[in-house]
Scaffold this active site. Structure first.
Site, short mmCIF file in Angstrom:
data_model
loop_
_atom_site.label_atom_id
_atom_site.label_comp_id
_atom_site.label_asym_id
_atom_site.label_seq_id
_atom_site.Cartn_x
_atom_site.Cartn_y
_atom_site.Cartn_z
N HIS A 139 0.84 -1.23 0.13
CA HIS A 139 -0.01 0.04 0.11
C HIS A 139 0.95 1.15 -0.12
CE1 HIS A 139 0.56 -1.02 4.32
NE2 HIS A 139 1.00 0.57 4.34
C1 T46 Z 1 2.79 0.74 6.91
C2 T46 Z 1 3.61 -0.48 7.23
C3 T46 Z 1 5.23 -0.39 7.55
C4 T46 Z 1 -4.34 -0.95 13.37
O1 T46 Z 1 -5.77 -1.16 13.85
N1 T46 Z 1 -3.70 0.12 13.96
C5 T46 Z 1 -2.63 0.48 13.36
O2 T46 Z 1 -2.00 1.32 13.88
C6 T46 Z 1 -2.14 -0.46 12.29
C7 T46 Z 1 -0.79 -0.16 11.82
C8 T46 Z 1 -2.78 -1.37 11.95
N2 T46 Z 1 -3.82 -1.56 12.27
C9 T46 Z 1 -4.57 -2.80 12.11
C10 T46 Z 1 -5.37 -2.79 10.37
C11 T46 Z 1 -5.31 -4.33 10.13
O3 T46 Z 1 -6.28 -4.87 10.39
O4 T46 Z 1 -3.80 -3.97 12.03
C12 T46 Z 1 -4.34 -5.03 10.93
C13 T46 Z 1 -2.73 -5.11 10.10
O5 T46 Z 1 -2.44 -3.81 9.54
P1 T46 Z 1 -1.86 -3.88 8.06
O6 T46 Z 1 -2.23 -4.90 7.12
O7 T46 Z 1 -1.99 -2.57 7.45
O8 T46 Z 1 -0.34 -4.04 8.46
P2 T46 Z 1 0.96 -4.08 7.47
O9 T46 Z 1 2.27 -4.55 8.10
O10 T46 Z 1 0.69 -4.32 6.03
O11 T46 Z 1 1.33 -2.31 7.18
C14 T46 Z 1 1.63 -1.77 8.40
C15 T46 Z 1 1.02 -0.50 8.43
O12 T46 Z 1 -0.76 -0.66 8.44
C16 T46 Z 1 1.21 0.48 7.29
O13 T46 Z 1 0.94 2.07 7.66
O14 T46 Z 1 3.50 1.69 6.14
O15 T46 Z 1 3.08 -1.44 8.33
#
Ligand code: T46
Length: 137
Positions: free
Chosen positions: A50
């Site tokens: 993303h």
């Molecule tokens: C990024 C990379 C480096 C939350 O509820 N609160 C939060 O602060 C975050 C970061 C995530 N979430 C929830 C949303 C999803 O249900 O945690 C779950 C996993 O998140 P996501 O799939 O977006 O995780 P990554 O590792 O793909 O990405 C994360 C960050 O979301 C993103 O901003 O830049 O780490």
């Protein structure tokens, strides 16, 4: 590379180990509103896929090694993060993918704002359509 860069933090070493301090208003180029950390990543998993519309972040590998693929509208780069005294700044309009998490690795992230799903662009074609360089290159 556009809206990205490595930040080198101080490192205090003595005979007993290392200490790295991070001070919010001087070491990080934005006011920190949120921190989160990624750990226990299963072997061969990839994360990210993303970009963000407004969010600024710094990624710090507290333990182990993580590779980050960064894609902008004009270039692509893979960066290995493996120094806990170095952080990777990623600003808006940069696509990121994280992979090759070594066993036991921990990735700390400092973010400029609270979590907001509306700030994410999770579809690569939509990311390409938000090209901030349109008309310039
Ligand atoms: C990024 C990379 C480096 C939350 O509820 N609160 C939060 O602060 C975050 C970061 C995530 N979430 C929830 C949303 C999803 O249900 O945690 C779950 C996993 O998140 P996501 O799939 O977006 O995780 P990554 O590792 O793909 O990405 C994360 C960050 O979301 C993103 O901003 O830049 O780490």
């Amino acid at each position: 590379m556009y809206n990205t860069g490595i930040i080198r933090f101080k490192q205090y070493k003595d005979g007993s180990g290392n200490l790295t301090p991070i001070e919010a208003e001087s070491d990080i180029p934005f006011a920190i509103k949120r921190i989160y950390y990624i750990y226990d990543v299963v072997p061969d998993a990839t994360r990210g896929y993303h970009s963000h519309k407004k969010l600024h972040q710094v990624l710090i590998p507290l333990n182990g090694s993580i590779t980050v693929r960064l894609i902008t509208h004009i270039e692509e780069k893979n960066i290995v993060l493996n120094s806990p005294h170095e952080g990777l700044y990623i600003g808006p309009h940069v696509w990121r993918e994280m992979y090759d998490f070594s066993p036991g690795s921990v990735l700390l992230v400092l973010a400029s704002d609270f979590y907001d799903e509306a700030d994410y662009i999770r579809d690569f074609n939509s990311f390409l359509e938000t090209n901030p360089f349109r008309g310039q290159v």
